[in-house]
Design an enzyme around this catalytic site. Structure first.
Site, PDB file in Angstrom:
ATOM      1  N   GLY A  95      -4.842  -1.787   4.991  1.00  0.00           N
ATOM      2  CA  GLY A  95      -4.019  -2.913   4.517  1.00  0.00           C
ATOM      3  C   GLY A  95      -4.665  -4.270   4.768  1.00  0.00           C
ATOM      4  O   GLY A  95      -4.737  -5.125   3.878  1.00  0.00           O
ATOM      5  N   ARG A  96      -5.164  -4.483   5.992  1.00  0.00           N
ATOM      6  CA  ARG A  96      -5.718  -5.805   6.327  1.00  0.00           C
ATOM      7  C   ARG A  96      -7.135  -6.006   5.786  1.00  0.00           C
ATOM      8  O   ARG A  96      -7.754  -7.042   6.019  1.00  0.00           O
ATOM      9  CB  ARG A  96      -5.672  -6.017   7.843  1.00  0.00           C
ATOM     10  CG  ARG A  96      -6.296  -4.915   8.663  1.00  0.00           C
ATOM     11  CD  ARG A  96      -5.928  -5.035  10.130  1.00  0.00           C
ATOM     12  NE  ARG A  96      -6.410  -3.892  10.911  1.00  0.00           N
ATOM     13  CZ  ARG A  96      -5.760  -2.735  11.043  1.00  0.00           C
ATOM     14  NH1 ARG A  96      -4.600  -2.562  10.430  1.00  0.00           N
ATOM     15  NH2 ARG A  96      -6.253  -1.760  11.773  1.00  0.00           N
TER      16      ARG A  96
ATOM     17  N   GLU B 245      -4.705  -6.713  14.907  1.00  0.00           N
ATOM     18  CA  GLU B 245      -4.196  -5.394  14.513  1.00  0.00           C
ATOM     19  C   GLU B 245      -5.333  -4.373  14.589  1.00  0.00           C
ATOM     20  O   GLU B 245      -5.106  -3.190  14.812  1.00  0.00           O
ATOM     21  CB  GLU B 245      -3.595  -5.442  13.100  1.00  0.00           C
ATOM     22  CG  GLU B 245      -2.619  -4.305  12.821  1.00  0.00           C
ATOM     23  CD  GLU B 245      -1.835  -4.454  11.525  1.00  0.00           C
ATOM     24  OE1 GLU B 245      -2.421  -4.258  10.446  1.00  0.00           O
ATOM     25  OE2 GLU B 245      -0.634  -4.767  11.578  1.00  0.00           O
TER      26      GLU B 245
ATOM     27  N   GLU C 238      10.520  -4.684   4.537  1.00  0.00           N
ATOM     28  CA  GLU C 238      10.571  -6.089   4.115  1.00  0.00           C
ATOM     29  C   GLU C 238      10.279  -6.201   2.615  1.00  0.00           C
ATOM     30  O   GLU C 238      11.002  -6.858   1.859  1.00  0.00           O
ATOM     31  CB  GLU C 238       9.523  -6.923   4.875  1.00  0.00           C
ATOM     32  CG  GLU C 238       9.808  -7.131   6.351  1.00  0.00           C
ATOM     33  CD  GLU C 238       9.185  -6.054   7.224  1.00  0.00           C
ATOM     34  OE1 GLU C 238       8.880  -4.950   6.712  1.00  0.00           O
ATOM     35  OE2 GLU C 238       9.002  -6.322   8.427  1.00  0.00           O
TER      36      GLU C 238
ATOM     37  N   HIS D  93      -4.808 -33.271  17.407  1.00  0.00           N
ATOM     38  CA  HIS D  93      -3.674 -34.102  17.823  1.00  0.00           C
ATOM     39  C   HIS D  93      -2.516 -33.240  18.308  1.00  0.00           C
ATOM     40  O   HIS D  93      -1.377 -33.700  18.356  1.00  0.00           O
ATOM     41  CB  HIS D  93      -3.250 -35.006  16.665  1.00  0.00           C
ATOM     42  CG  HIS D  93      -4.353 -35.940  16.259  1.00  0.00           C
ATOM     43  ND1 HIS D  93      -4.547 -37.164  16.854  1.00  0.00           N
ATOM     44  CD2 HIS D  93      -5.361 -35.781  15.377  1.00  0.00           C
ATOM     45  CE1 HIS D  93      -5.623 -37.739  16.326  1.00  0.00           C
ATOM     46  NE2 HIS D  93      -6.138 -36.915  15.426  1.00  0.00           N
TER      47      HIS D  93
ATOM     48  N   LYS E 192       9.405  -0.856  14.346  1.00  0.00           N
ATOM     49  CA  LYS E 192       9.983  -0.496  13.046  1.00  0.00           C
ATOM     50  C   LYS E 192      11.052   0.575  13.220  1.00  0.00           C
ATOM     51  O   LYS E 192      12.131   0.507  12.651  1.00  0.00           O
ATOM     52  CB  LYS E 192       8.891   0.080  12.118  1.00  0.00           C
ATOM     53  CG  LYS E 192       7.944  -0.922  11.515  1.00  0.00           C
ATOM     54  CD  LYS E 192       7.039  -0.193  10.508  1.00  0.00           C
ATOM     55  CE  LYS E 192       5.821  -0.999  10.148  1.00  0.00           C
ATOM     56  NZ  LYS E 192       4.846  -0.270   9.358  1.00  0.00           N
TER      57      LYS E 192
ATOM     58  N   LYS F 205       0.840  -1.198   0.000  1.00  0.00           N
ATOM     59  CA  LYS F 205       0.000   0.000   0.000  1.00  0.00           C
ATOM     60  C   LYS F 205       0.879   1.254   0.000  1.00  0.00           C
ATOM     61  O   LYS F 205       0.706   2.155  -0.806  1.00  0.00           O
ATOM     62  CB  LYS F 205      -0.912  -0.045   1.227  1.00  0.00           C
ATOM     63  CG  LYS F 205      -1.812   1.150   1.366  1.00  0.00           C
ATOM     64  CD  LYS F 205      -2.770   0.981   2.543  1.00  0.00           C
ATOM     65  CE  LYS F 205      -3.436   2.307   2.860  1.00  0.00           C
ATOM     66  NZ  LYS F 205      -4.380   2.237   3.955  1.00  0.00           N
TER      67      LYS F 205
HETATM   68  O1  F6P Z   1       2.515  -3.991   9.971  1.00  0.00           O
HETATM   69  C1  F6P Z   1       1.886  -2.807   9.689  1.00  0.00           C
HETATM   70  C2  F6P Z   1       1.359  -2.720   8.299  1.00  0.00           C
HETATM   71  O2  F6P Z   1       1.163  -1.370   8.032  1.00  0.00           O
HETATM   72  C3  F6P Z   1       0.069  -3.492   8.083  1.00  0.00           C
HETATM   73  O3  F6P Z   1      -1.042  -2.832   8.565  1.00  0.00           O
HETATM   74  C4  F6P Z   1       0.090  -3.644   6.610  1.00  0.00           C
HETATM   75  O4  F6P Z   1      -0.837  -4.588   6.171  1.00  0.00           O
HETATM   76  C5  F6P Z   1       1.529  -4.038   6.396  1.00  0.00           C
HETATM   77  O5  F6P Z   1       2.240  -3.249   7.328  1.00  0.00           O
HETATM   78  C6  F6P Z   1       2.070  -3.844   5.014  1.00  0.00           C
HETATM   79  O6  F6P Z   1       2.015  -2.514   4.615  1.00  0.00           O
HETATM   80  P1  F6P Z   1       2.204  -2.097   3.103  1.00  0.00           P
HETATM   81  O7  F6P Z   1       1.115  -2.716   2.313  1.00  0.00           O
HETATM   82  O8  F6P Z   1       2.169  -0.610   3.088  1.00  0.00           O
HETATM   83  O9  F6P Z   1       3.540  -2.623   2.645  1.00  0.00           O
END
Ligand code: F6P
Length: 534
Positions: free
Chosen positions: A256-257, A342, A204, A373, A502, A198
């Site tokens: 995002g979620r 979240e 990452e 199990h 972060k 987003k």
């Molecule tokens: O971990 C925080 C967060 O902002 C989530 O809410 C989101 O889904 C994820 O990081 C990834 O964010 P982006 O889509 O901006 O890479």
């Protein structure tokens, strides 16, 4: 938030009747404490809720303004107050003609234009008219994390019987092991890389995207030509070198979620095709209509939320287990962990005041029968009560293996029954006496075989895990989170709690590299840094 009402709920929970007594006193309890939407059945009769406590929770929902706030959300009002945004993921699945009131024609039009562009692109990849530099695309890597990973990864797995497009892989972790294993197995010449973010700043995702670009560049002349981007930032996707024709954008009113319904769902659309994806959207939208229109006592998202609040804030059960008896929903618990934790894992109310009741529960789970199990021992005999949310399809996708499905269903029903009825000391003693035990050893062994029972669960039954049903299930849980959030008085749509870690990680990188001093860090962190730097 009206603290007195929560206290009243807690007091009512202290004297709650047993589940068995509720069934004994009401032959029609199963019908009264269940609800249907279309072919879906939600049974919450195996809980300790009564007409009174459910009525209290419904009053609390009304007093908290669930209906008004629901309408405000659907209309596109700014309900995410700490970020100053509307919450309009529902617009991503709304058909043309169903524009949210506050959304401009242009923005709603853009939703459908983007969906059409996604469909065209997905079709071109699937039929081979969009090619990699080594021929037809055979593999797709979705690089993203959190909401830019969990939704499509869960959805692709859930819809495996409909998967007739390229193979789909998901890379999320910054641990190089994740992308290394995916790259090692694939040919860059026939791979499409989707960078899903987003913000297009997440460390990452950007680190993995750069690694994938280098991997691609070693083999193909124009690496960025085999990249697509899903983001709200046109500038950043352009700076990365991805052509605008393969950038699928969305607005900041999609959290995002909550984003798998739009561009973030592209990998899913590539896997199952635009038609199946449209069915997924249709299922989500129908659940929206149900949530908007149905009376509370018939309203699945409201009921799911009230059961959740009853167990957590009322009875004090701090966790809930999500137990899909549907192997293809194996990533659903992980998906729901982000969606629920979240969203509702907060300590302050919308106005910044400290929350006066417990916030959202710890959500966890595994598919049945595997969990049986592993951790069901604790669920049946541990000292904590873990409310369980079972789900199971009436029909599987393997008619030739119908006997497996029958056993799966039997196991699912057996677990909720066992949790409720338990096994008394008398019953356990009789069983062990039958086996020949006597005296002190009989007593000792019998005690180990007692199940307290009276452990609550709900069961969601659906016809079959189709794209449509998956859409219904995901929207059901989204709205459940919304109702719980409104009643707790919190903002379910921000996530400030992920920021501090972060920031500290960014500050630690140069220290780890030996470029900066660790002065000012605590003793534990300094010791760990010392070990890791060698
Ligand atoms: O971990 C925080 C967060 O902002 C989530 O809410 C989101 O889904 C994820 O990081 C990834 O964010 P982006 O889509 O901006 O890479």
């Amino acid at each position: 938030m009206d603290k007195a009402r929560w206290d009243e709920l807690k007091r009512a929970a202290e004297t709650r009747p047993t589940i068995a007594s509720l069934f004994a006193g009401d032959e029609a309890r199963a019908e009264g404490f269940s609800a249907r939407f279309g072919d879906m059945l939600f049974d919450y009769s195996k809980t300790q809720l009564t007409d009174e406590t459910l009525g209290l929770l419904m009053d609390m929902a009304r007093d908290a303004g669930v209906e008004t706030k629901r309408d405000a959300m659907f209309a596109g009002e700014v309900i995410n107050e700490t970020e100053g945004r509307a919450v309009l993921h529902t617009a991503l699945r709304a058909p043309e003609g169903m524009k949210p009131e506050k959304l401009s024609d242009a923005e709603f039009g853009e939703v459908h234009t983007t969906l059409a562009r996604m469909s065209d692109f997905a079709s071109a990849v699937r039929d081979g008219s969009f090619k990699g530099q080594g021929g037809k695309i055979t593999d797709v890597i979705n690089i993203g994390i959190g909401g830019s990973d969990l939704g499509p990864a869960m959805g692709v797995l859930a819809l495996a019987p409909y998967h007739d497009g390229p193979r789909t892989h998901f890379v999320s972790n910054i641990d190089g092991a994740d992308i290394a294993e995916v790259m090692a197995a694939l040919n860059p010449e026939t791979t499409l890389v989707i960078v899903a973010s987003k913000t297009f700043t997440t460390i990452e995702t950007m680190t993995n995207a750069k690694t994938a670009l280098d991997w691609m560049a070693a083999k193909v002349a124009e690496p960025a030509a085999q990249f697509a981007a899903l983001s709200t930032s046109d500038e950043r996707t352009a700076a990365f070198g991805i052509d605008a024709s393969r950038v699928f954008g969305f607005e900041d009113w999609v959290g995002g979620r909550y984003s798998m319904w739009g561009p973030i769902g592209l990998s899913m659309m590539l896997a199952v095709g635009p038609d199946a994806f449209a069915e997924f959207l249709r299922g989500g939208h129908e659940m929206d209509r149900h949530f908007a229109d149905a009376d509370f006592r018939e309203n699945l998202p409201v009921l799911l939320a009230l059961v959740g609040l009853w167990h957590n804030q009322g009875c004090g059960h701090a966790t809930r287990a999500v137990l899909p008896y549907d192997n293809r929903l194996s990533r659903l618990p992980a998906y729901l962990q982000q969606l629920e934790m979240e969203s509702n894992g907060k300590s302050v109310a919308m106005d910044g005041a400290a929350l006066e009741v417990a916030s959202g529960p710890v959500v966890w789970g595994e598919p049945g029968t595997n969990g049986q199990h592993a951790f069901y021992q604790l669920i049946h005999q541990g000292t904590r009560t873990v409310p369980c949310e079972f789900m199971v399809a009436k029909e599987g996708h393997e008619p030739e293996l119908a006997h497996h499905h029958a056993l799966l269903v039997a196991n699912c029903l057996a677990q909720s029954e066992a949790l409720m009825v338990g096994r008394s000391l008398e019953e356990a003693t009789a069983i062990m006496a039958e086996k020949g035990l006597t005296g002190a050893e009989l007593k000792r062994q019998a005690r180990h075989r007692v199940f307290s029972g009276n452990r609550p669960s709900t069961t969601l039954v659906y016809p079959k895990l189709t794209p449509y049903v998956l859409g219904q299930i995901i929207a059901l849980y989204e709205h459940r989170v919304f109702v719980e959030g409104v009643m707790l008085g919190i903002n379910s749509y921000d996530q400030w709690g992920v920021e501090l870690g972060k920031e500290l990680a960014t500050a630690l990188s140069p220290i780890l590299a030996g470029e900066e001093s660790d002065a000012g860090k605590d003793g534990s962190t300094r010791m760990l840094l010392g070990y890791l730097r060698g």
